[in-house]
Design a protein around this motif. Sequence first.
Motif, short mmCIF file in Angstrom:
data_model
loop_
_atom_site.label_atom_id
_atom_site.label_comp_id
_atom_site.label_asym_id
_atom_site.label_seq_id
_atom_site.Cartn_x
_atom_site.Cartn_y
_atom_site.Cartn_z
N GLU A 114 19.90 -56.52 -16.71
CA GLU A 114 18.79 -56.39 -17.65
C GLU A 114 17.52 -56.15 -16.86
OE1 GLU A 114 18.67 -60.13 -19.68
OE2 GLU A 114 20.52 -59.76 -20.76
N VAL A 115 16.63 -55.36 -17.42
CA VAL A 115 15.34 -55.15 -16.78
C VAL A 115 14.27 -55.19 -17.88
CG1 VAL A 115 15.54 -52.60 -16.84
CG2 VAL A 115 13.99 -53.71 -15.20
N GLU A 116 13.25 -56.02 -17.66
CA GLU A 116 12.14 -56.08 -18.60
C GLU A 116 11.09 -55.07 -18.17
OE1 GLU A 116 10.59 -59.77 -19.96
OE2 GLU A 116 12.55 -60.75 -19.87
N LEU A 117 10.55 -54.37 -19.17
CA LEU A 117 9.62 -53.28 -18.92
C LEU A 117 8.25 -53.57 -19.54
CD1 LEU A 117 12.12 -50.46 -19.94
CD2 LEU A 117 11.59 -51.22 -17.62
N PRO A 118 7.19 -53.01 -18.97
CA PRO A 118 5.86 -53.20 -19.55
C PRO A 118 5.65 -52.42 -20.85
CG PRO A 118 5.72 -51.85 -17.58
CD PRO A 118 7.14 -52.31 -17.69
N THR A 119 6.36 -51.29 -21.00
CA THR A 119 6.31 -50.49 -22.23
C THR A 119 7.70 -49.90 -22.46
OG1 THR A 119 5.80 -48.37 -21.14
CG2 THR A 119 3.91 -49.79 -21.75
N GLU A 120 7.97 -49.47 -23.68
CA GLU A 120 9.27 -48.85 -23.96
C GLU A 120 9.44 -47.54 -23.22
OE1 GLU A 120 10.81 -48.61 -27.91
OE2 GLU A 120 10.30 -50.69 -28.38
N GLU A 121 8.34 -46.89 -22.88
CA GLU A 121 8.39 -45.59 -22.22
C GLU A 121 8.48 -45.70 -20.70
OE1 GLU A 121 5.83 -46.48 -24.37
OE2 GLU A 121 6.90 -45.66 -26.10
N HIS A 122 8.34 -46.89 -20.17
CA HIS A 122 8.35 -47.07 -18.71
C HIS A 122 9.67 -46.56 -18.15
CE1 HIS A 122 8.32 -49.02 -14.78
NE2 HIS A 122 7.02 -49.21 -14.95
N PRO A 123 9.63 -45.73 -17.10
CA PRO A 123 10.87 -45.20 -16.54
C PRO A 123 11.70 -46.28 -15.85
CG PRO A 123 8.99 -44.53 -15.20
CD PRO A 123 8.44 -45.24 -16.41
N VAL A 124 13.01 -46.13 -15.95
CA VAL A 124 13.95 -47.02 -15.26
C VAL A 124 14.60 -46.19 -14.17
CG1 VAL A 124 16.05 -48.40 -15.49
CG2 VAL A 124 14.35 -48.40 -17.33
N PRO A 125 14.55 -46.67 -12.94
CA PRO A 125 15.14 -45.89 -11.85
C PRO A 125 16.65 -45.71 -12.03
CG PRO A 125 14.39 -48.03 -11.05
CD PRO A 125 13.98 -47.92 -12.48
N GLN A 126 17.14 -44.55 -11.62
CA GLN A 126 18.58 -44.29 -11.62
C GLN A 126 19.16 -44.93 -10.37
OE1 GLN A 126 20.10 -42.61 -14.26
NE2 GLN A 126 18.07 -42.90 -15.12
N LEU A 127 20.00 -45.92 -10.54
CA LEU A 127 20.56 -46.65 -9.41
C LEU A 127 22.08 -46.48 -9.40
CD1 LEU A 127 18.42 -49.87 -9.98
CD2 LEU A 127 18.02 -48.11 -8.25
N ASP A 128 22.63 -46.27 -8.22
CA ASP A 128 24.07 -46.02 -8.09
C ASP A 128 24.93 -47.12 -8.69
OD1 ASP A 128 23.40 -43.73 -6.72
OD2 ASP A 128 23.88 -44.54 -4.73
N TRP A 129 24.45 -48.35 -8.64
CA TRP A 129 25.27 -49.48 -9.07
C TRP A 129 25.20 -49.73 -10.57
CZ3 TRP A 129 22.10 -53.43 -10.84
CH2 TRP A 129 20.78 -53.44 -10.37
N LEU A 130 24.30 -49.03 -11.28
CA LEU A 130 24.22 -49.19 -12.74
C LEU A 130 25.22 -48.28 -13.43
CD1 LEU A 130 20.39 -49.35 -13.48
CD2 LEU A 130 22.03 -51.23 -13.43
N GLY A 131 25.84 -48.81 -14.49
CA GLY A 131 26.77 -48.03 -15.29
C GLY A 131 26.12 -47.65 -16.62
N ASP A 132 26.92 -47.63 -17.67
CA ASP A 132 26.45 -47.22 -18.98
C ASP A 132 25.35 -48.13 -19.51
OD1 ASP A 132 28.31 -45.17 -19.01
OD2 ASP A 132 29.80 -46.36 -20.11
N GLU A 133 24.39 -47.54 -20.21
CA GLU A 133 23.36 -48.32 -20.87
C GLU A 133 23.92 -48.89 -22.17
OE1 GLU A 133 18.71 -48.30 -22.30
OE2 GLU A 133 19.56 -46.46 -21.46
N VAL A 134 23.65 -50.17 -22.42
CA VAL A 134 24.13 -50.85 -23.62
C VAL A 134 22.97 -51.54 -24.36
CG1 VAL A 134 26.51 -51.11 -22.80
CG2 VAL A 134 24.82 -52.88 -22.26
N SER A 135 21.76 -51.06 -24.11
CA SER A 135 20.56 -51.70 -24.69
C SER A 135 20.62 -51.82 -26.20
CB SER A 135 19.30 -50.90 -24.32
OG SER A 135 19.14 -50.83 -22.93
#
Length: 153
Positions: A114-135
């Motif tokens: 999970e990552v908390e963001l300052p805004t809904e539009e804030h970019p999330v880095p593409q990381l090799d260890w992350l899989g599918d988004e389930v937000s």
Amino acid sequence: MATEIERKFLVRDTAVLAGLTGTKMAQGYLADNGMVVRVRVAGDRGFLTLKGKTKGLSRAEFEYEVPLEDAQALLAGFATLGRVEKIRYCIPVGDLIFEVDVFEKELSGLVVAEVELPTEEHPVPQLDWLGDEVSLDPRYRNSELAVSRTIPA
């Protein structure tokens, strides 16, 4: 009002956790009537959290530290809506902190970041260890996992 803006991902490679120290957590759900009320024991600290309904990626969240003994009593005697146990690891990435939860017991094998963001539009880095988004998949909410006690298919 406090607002939580969060994105959630399955973790495809747990090697990212090598060498990190996690915090053991037990959390249980006390009420869910439009606002989820959760108690958590995290290491040697206790918390009471209230979460509103999710709208997009955002929801109202109010969290309060409570005496450890109170949190333990609430967890043991009043968490009738289910509970989960996990180990949480924190991984800083730029200006963000990814919280990686390795679930235990019936949910063993499930690893979610999970990552908390300052805004809904804030970019999330593409990381090799992350899989599918389930937000936006309610089956991956901790409150749902506590009830189902099964890993979503």
